[in-house]
Design a protein around this motif. Structure first.
Motif, PDB file in Angstrom:
ATOM      1  N   MET B 125      40.911  64.925  44.877  1.00 32.86           N
ATOM      2  CA  MET B 125      39.663  65.210  44.198  1.00 32.86           C
ATOM      3  C   MET B 125      39.541  65.023  42.630  1.00 32.86           C
ATOM      4  O   MET B 125      38.776  63.907  42.321  1.00 32.86           O
ATOM      5  CB  MET B 125      39.348  66.735  44.204  1.00 32.86           C
ATOM      6  CG  MET B 125      38.130  67.288  43.603  1.00 32.86           C
ATOM      7  SD  MET B 125      37.743  68.960  43.441  1.00 32.86           S
ATOM      8  CE  MET B 125      38.707  69.502  42.108  1.00 32.86           C
ATOM      9  N   LEU B 126      40.507  65.144  41.924  1.00 27.45           N
ATOM     10  CA  LEU B 126      40.391  64.940  40.469  1.00 27.45           C
ATOM     11  C   LEU B 126      40.762  63.279  40.380  1.00 27.45           C
ATOM     12  O   LEU B 126      40.218  62.712  39.378  1.00 27.45           O
ATOM     13  CB  LEU B 126      41.384  65.651  39.514  1.00 27.45           C
ATOM     14  CG  LEU B 126      41.158  67.014  39.428  1.00 27.45           C
ATOM     15  CD1 LEU B 126      42.108  67.766  38.844  1.00 27.45           C
ATOM     16  CD2 LEU B 126      39.623  67.461  39.131  1.00 27.45           C
ATOM     17  N   ALA B 127      41.599  62.756  41.012  1.00 26.86           N
ATOM     18  CA  ALA B 127      41.943  61.281  40.801  1.00 26.86           C
ATOM     19  C   ALA B 127      40.418  60.488  41.215  1.00 26.86           C
ATOM     20  O   ALA B 127      40.198  59.650  40.280  1.00 26.86           O
ATOM     21  CB  ALA B 127      42.870  60.771  42.008  1.00 26.86           C
ATOM     22  N   PHE B 128      39.961  60.876  41.897  1.00 29.32           N
ATOM     23  CA  PHE B 128      38.635  60.467  42.475  1.00 29.32           C
ATOM     24  C   PHE B 128      37.435  60.673  41.348  1.00 29.32           C
ATOM     25  O   PHE B 128      36.861  59.637  41.017  1.00 29.32           O
ATOM     26  CB  PHE B 128      37.700  60.769  43.932  1.00 29.32           C
ATOM     27  CG  PHE B 128      36.527  60.082  44.316  1.00 29.32           C
ATOM     28  CD1 PHE B 128      36.841  58.688  44.862  1.00 29.32           C
ATOM     29  CD2 PHE B 128      35.460  60.798  43.907  1.00 29.32           C
ATOM     30  CE1 PHE B 128      35.426  58.101  45.071  1.00 29.32           C
ATOM     31  CE2 PHE B 128      34.244  60.177  44.570  1.00 29.32           C
ATOM     32  CZ  PHE B 128      34.264  58.750  45.002  1.00 29.32           C
ATOM     33  N   ALA B 129      37.568  61.789  41.036  1.00 34.68           N
ATOM     34  CA  ALA B 129      36.398  62.040  39.711  1.00 34.68           C
ATOM     35  C   ALA B 129      36.622  61.146  38.646  1.00 34.68           C
ATOM     36  O   ALA B 129      35.853  60.695  37.953  1.00 34.68           O
ATOM     37  CB  ALA B 129      36.545  63.671  39.547  1.00 34.68           C
ATOM     38  N   LEU B 130      38.088  61.031  38.358  1.00 34.88           N
ATOM     39  CA  LEU B 130      38.237  60.404  37.171  1.00 34.88           C
ATOM     40  C   LEU B 130      38.107  58.751  37.225  1.00 34.88           C
ATOM     41  O   LEU B 130      37.708  58.081  36.457  1.00 34.88           O
ATOM     42  CB  LEU B 130      39.942  60.437  36.690  1.00 34.88           C
ATOM     43  CG  LEU B 130      40.309  61.853  36.169  1.00 34.88           C
ATOM     44  CD1 LEU B 130      41.639  62.196  35.982  1.00 34.88           C
ATOM     45  CD2 LEU B 130      39.405  61.899  34.677  1.00 34.88           C
ATOM     46  N   LYS B 131      38.151  58.385  38.678  1.00 30.36           N
ATOM     47  CA  LYS B 131      37.859  56.886  38.829  1.00 30.36           C
ATOM     48  C   LYS B 131      36.285  56.744  38.671  1.00 30.36           C
ATOM     49  O   LYS B 131      35.817  55.737  37.954  1.00 30.36           O
ATOM     50  CB  LYS B 131      38.176  56.382  40.204  1.00 30.36           C
ATOM     51  CG  LYS B 131      37.710  54.911  40.579  1.00 30.36           C
ATOM     52  CD  LYS B 131      38.723  54.371  41.455  1.00 30.36           C
ATOM     53  CE  LYS B 131      38.745  52.889  41.376  1.00 30.36           C
ATOM     54  NZ  LYS B 131      39.194  52.076  42.365  1.00 30.36           N
ATOM     55  N   VAL B 132      35.418  57.790  39.226  1.00 30.67           N
ATOM     56  CA  VAL B 132      34.101  57.768  38.813  1.00 30.67           C
ATOM     57  C   VAL B 132      33.714  57.709  37.396  1.00 30.67           C
ATOM     58  O   VAL B 132      32.879  57.145  36.781  1.00 30.67           O
ATOM     59  CB  VAL B 132      33.276  58.741  39.429  1.00 30.67           C
ATOM     60  CG1 VAL B 132      31.746  59.018  38.905  1.00 30.67           C
ATOM     61  CG2 VAL B 132      33.439  58.700  41.064  1.00 30.67           C
ATOM     62  N   ALA B 133      34.498  58.639  36.695  1.00 33.13           N
ATOM     63  CA  ALA B 133      34.372  58.686  35.169  1.00 33.13           C
ATOM     64  C   ALA B 133      34.772  57.570  34.349  1.00 33.13           C
ATOM     65  O   ALA B 133      33.846  57.311  33.504  1.00 33.13           O
ATOM     66  CB  ALA B 133      35.051  59.962  34.636  1.00 33.13           C
ATOM     67  N   THR B 134      35.746  56.718  34.841  1.00 26.20           N
ATOM     68  CA  THR B 134      36.156  55.707  34.128  1.00 26.20           C
ATOM     69  C   THR B 134      36.209  54.372  34.400  1.00 26.20           C
ATOM     70  O   THR B 134      36.153  53.258  33.796  1.00 26.20           O
ATOM     71  CB  THR B 134      37.830  55.830  33.670  1.00 26.20           C
ATOM     72  OG1 THR B 134      38.568  55.710  34.864  1.00 26.20           O
ATOM     73  CG2 THR B 134      37.944  57.300  32.951  1.00 26.20           C
ATOM     74  N   ASP B 135      35.870  54.341  35.946  1.00 22.44           N
ATOM     75  CA  ASP B 135      35.940  52.770  36.493  1.00 22.44           C
ATOM     76  C   ASP B 135      35.130  52.769  37.604  1.00 22.44           C
ATOM     77  O   ASP B 135      35.420  52.130  38.793  1.00 22.44           O
ATOM     78  CB  ASP B 135      37.514  52.364  36.489  1.00 22.44           C
ATOM     79  CG  ASP B 135      37.423  50.754  37.113  1.00 22.44           C
ATOM     80  OD1 ASP B 135      36.552  50.165  36.907  1.00 22.44           O
ATOM     81  OD2 ASP B 135      38.434  50.451  37.823  1.00 22.44           O
ATOM     82  N   SER B 136      33.937  53.256  37.650  1.00 22.06           N
ATOM     83  CA  SER B 136      33.136  53.374  38.753  1.00 22.06           C
ATOM     84  C   SER B 136      32.783  52.105  39.375  1.00 22.06           C
ATOM     85  O   SER B 136      32.814  52.038  40.727  1.00 22.06           O
ATOM     86  CB  SER B 136      31.715  54.389  38.550  1.00 22.06           C
ATOM     87  OG  SER B 136      31.023  53.461  37.683  1.00 22.06           O
ATOM     88  N   ALA B 137      32.775  51.002  38.885  1.00 23.95           N
ATOM     89  CA  ALA B 137      32.570  49.805  39.230  1.00 23.95           C
ATOM     90  C   ALA B 137      33.452  49.100  40.385  1.00 23.95           C
ATOM     91  O   ALA B 137      32.999  48.508  41.244  1.00 23.95           O
ATOM     92  CB  ALA B 137      32.154  48.713  38.113  1.00 23.95           C
ATOM     93  N   SER B 138      34.625  49.791  40.263  1.00 23.74           N
ATOM     94  CA  SER B 138      35.842  49.177  41.156  1.00 23.74           C
ATOM     95  C   SER B 138      35.770  50.097  42.348  1.00 23.74           C
ATOM     96  O   SER B 138      36.643  49.958  43.306  1.00 23.74           O
ATOM     97  CB  SER B 138      37.169  49.426  40.536  1.00 23.74           C
ATOM     98  OG  SER B 138      37.179  48.443  39.602  1.00 23.74           O
ATOM     99  N   ILE B 139      35.075  51.168  42.386  1.00 30.96           N
ATOM    100  CA  ILE B 139      35.241  51.934  43.653  1.00 30.96           C
ATOM    101  C   ILE B 139      34.626  51.362  45.054  1.00 30.96           C
ATOM    102  O   ILE B 139      33.766  50.415  45.123  1.00 30.96           O
ATOM    103  CB  ILE B 139      34.102  53.194  43.770  1.00 30.96           C
ATOM    104  CG1 ILE B 139      34.454  54.038  42.472  1.00 30.96           C
ATOM    105  CG2 ILE B 139      34.035  53.978  44.874  1.00 30.96           C
ATOM    106  CD1 ILE B 139      33.523  55.478  42.263  1.00 30.96           C
ATOM    107  N   GLU B 140      35.739  51.368  45.904  1.00 30.80           N
ATOM    108  CA  GLU B 140      35.737  50.472  47.240  1.00 30.80           C
ATOM    109  C   GLU B 140      35.722  51.749  48.234  1.00 30.80           C
ATOM    110  O   GLU B 140      36.436  52.475  48.100  1.00 30.80           O
ATOM    111  CB  GLU B 140      36.668  49.487  47.152  1.00 30.80           C
ATOM    112  CG  GLU B 140      36.800  48.444  45.924  1.00 30.80           C
ATOM    113  CD  GLU B 140      36.758  47.146  46.165  1.00 30.80           C
ATOM    114  OE1 GLU B 140      36.286  46.873  47.172  1.00 30.80           O
ATOM    115  OE2 GLU B 140      37.778  46.555  45.799  1.00 30.80           O
TER     116      GLU B 140
END
Lengths: 196, 196, 196, 196, 196, 196
Positions: B125-140
């Motif tokens: 859960m936190l790994a995903f949250a941190l991706k949204v926080a820091t690099d949301s453009a790379s979400i695939e």
């Protein structure tokens, strides 16, 4: 032009199924713009968050301010550019072109505001907005000085930073749900009025 | 302990001068917590934004969700940590300790969630949250797979990402206005109930 | 539309003063496009470098290749996007729209290729191009595997990487000299043929 | 010392099979240097790109300039260092040592030009070159001021930036194809003339 | 060759003025290497820190280990390369060449270990060392797996990480005091024994 | 409170099995603090490195210095914060609170020293320490000027940088071995003396 591509990774409610207040908001924007920007459809998946989102948006983007509406859209486009948000760059780029009656400025600001046809005051505004967007922890008293030198009041500075902060939220939501911009936005504001 | 340090770079309204609905909200939190967290005072400088901010906050943090309230606070603390937001780390760290009845977890999550006493599900859960926080453009699409493997529903995933997105806004506002955490937060939830 | 904004930080020669071969190249592109893209004027400041630049450009962009011309322009637009090059995003965005007969794809690819209306094969192509653009030192044998899985030959892969490398040069030159895109590019390829 | 390690990830043509003009260039460098630097062999895989590459290289590195040849190689070594390009650091490091008759300067500049035995003017030159190499989008008028204060003309500044831009291309090609430096380069220019 | 350039930003004690144990250590290295590496002179400015520094160094670099001495120097050179430490790259590059009897490997590893003439096992070792050097907070159990697959024991892994950690200290000290490498290091290990 | 969570990824020796000098050191800290901080147990896995580590630590943290002990702990906490080291932030945060008799400062400094209740002199000290921690290669003479303006001597500056450098080592070791902070540290220094 029919678009059959999904506009969100989450379910998008039918307008008929939306709560009355949201349906009214959708009808209003449809009347005004001639189409419903996808952000009104995709975020309606969560009515309470929809209401808060647009209340926040309106509080910042419609209030009396030392910033013109065009300047506020510049902030949106510049910060959405560094956040690589396709929806926000395309949709707010269109709005920026319309407000500024300038077909060039949105693409310039989205890619590199330093090369845009804007005033030095607007450049200082965008430099601060981008610091809020990308490195807010480093903001120090010295960051306010160039803004004040350009005549921005403390309330104007709050506006600049708060818009950058609000679109930090907006860009992340759009990126996460893979929000697709309406095709209408791509051309909007690029042609002289007469030929539209 | 009297604190005479400023709690915002902008003016902070007297409670008596706030609009009635905001004053009511302030009174409610004062009753419940025993003090008024500074975010209620500093953001009251802009009543419309205050209303939207807390409407958004409540929509995400109080709704029925597959995430516990403690898990939602973990997301706040972890993302506020990477955004270096003193107010949010300290205030939501306190709330996290209280919800989880765990005096250690907030400091762990704020610094490095990989070392925290949390479940593998919470780590995903936190790994995903941190991706949204820091690099949301790379979400695939692949980013959703570990979440689903841990049993998160699509609605749960929206919650995770939306909380991270909302605190992207909140952290930037707090950093810009230099919002100071109340001293009460630093100790809250660190002691066994009896000794408080 | 007259543009009186400078198109370079360095002197721009009059066409009449250019060497004959460069003048011929300028005339050729004027005939074909209906205007002279500013890159032909600004780089003519240094005739030998101009000749090498366009020889290199043509060697990559006009050769027989497993990549279509549109795909090659996608590489240009995506890498110029990460390098924040206004000239290259705007000018090559226009060419990309024309080649692909698609008014949307350039803006999508410039901001975030992951959200663009392109094939998985093209997505793998752009992922590799962006690695060449931003982190070429980390390229390892494993980076070639997804490309081969999508049917790219070794020569195709050279093309992808060499175009990304050439525009690493081009973007830096355009950024240094502050090359301004011709206004014609902004609208090019955005309208159905008939209405042009 | 025989080297049987591959010098490129792509096929390397036999000299006998190269077009006559490329063969002539190879012969010329062999005569002058006593060996054929691998860049002449590996890039010959694509004759048109080879010709453009060396035309560009020569236009920048051999022209009359306010920069000495040694200074130009400093730019190559410093920018290739930040791009982690083994071929370019080793090969141009050797050329730099030879031009400057200084066995130390190449290793210093490759790792950290701030600690190198160079003049303050050369340090300003490398600071600008590294900005072109790593962050060209942020170049603003203020970046030109320290260069002018050190007496660099506008043409000199173009040279500095164009060399950094050209090796942005070169480093990316060398990294992609995994170009191996000739063993001769490692020692070249490290010994006093007499002992060679 | 006399060097009159300062070797530190701080005072460097005369050997005669050093405490006896430090003087003995200096004499020992002078005997063995034929010159006194500047690290022994510059760090002697603080005798207690000098003693702890070399005790730590020796504990890691001289102990019985599953890593050869050459492999340990590879770790030093690779991590000092990413930290842009001129002293450590040059001095430990020399030691690496001597231990490995290989005049090429130090320059390769300093610039990009992926292109170095080393074994896959050594490549895995350097990948882990660089993660310790640049992103230790992200180390997770999965990072140990490739090391174990290459036969590294837990004690070997400690050695890899501890050497990377120790030179994180060393690189920062050398950068802060601007420690200058002795000129002898630049050539050391580059020539066949006979010709020295 | 019994803690059965592992305190290291490597074996932790029993105190009875440690060499006498290390056992004595452990006994000493146990007497003074009332518990044995885990760093004394986990690093005892390697006695020679243990000895060098604490000799280095003591040389820096216990020496006469222009920095107070509290200021030295501020450096530890701030640099451990940017390195995301849970052990060091929690353990040294506790020591900082105790030395400064300030229950707030550790959390402030760990998250963002710019918002901490410290003096401008201490802020300059931490800015330099963080540059040593994160970008030591860029240190130039100009970086020393604000420190001297605040009255730091050259020896004080060495202390600042050397502490930052030493904890660069310490943070990386703690992260690699996943060193767990003792639970005692979390509360230490947060309560007024009387209530302890």
């Amino acid at each position: 032009m029919t678009n059959t591509k999904p506009i969100s990774r989450w379910p998008v409610p039918d307008i008929a199924d939306m709560p009355a207040d949201i349906r009214a908001r959708v009808a209003e924007v449809q009347d005004k713009a001639g189409f419903v920007p996808n952000v009104f459809l995709t975020l309606a998946h969560r009515p309470d968050e929809f209401r808060a989102f647009f209340a926040y948006h309106d509080a910042l983007m419609l209030r009396d301010s030392g910033l013109t509406k065009g300047e506020r859209e510049m902030i949106v486009v510049a910060t959405s550019g560094v956040n690589d948000c396709v929806y926000c760059v395309v949709a707010h780029g269109a709005i920026l072109r319309v407000y500024e009656k300038n077909p060039l400025v949105a693409d310039q600001v989205a890619v590199n505001y330093r090369k845009a046809d804007i005033t030095p005051r607007q450049r200082a505004m965008l430099a601060f907005a981008l610091k809020v967007a990308t490195d807010s922890a480093s903001i120090e008293p010295g960051d306010f000085e160039p803004l004040r030198a350009h005549g921005f009041s403390d309330e104007d500075i709050w506006d600049i930073g708060a818009i950058a902060a609000f679109f930090a939220l907006s860009n992340r939501m759009a990126n996460m749900i893979s929000m697709r911009p309406n095709e209408e936005f791509f051309l909007l504001g690029r042609l002289p009025r007469a030929s539209k």
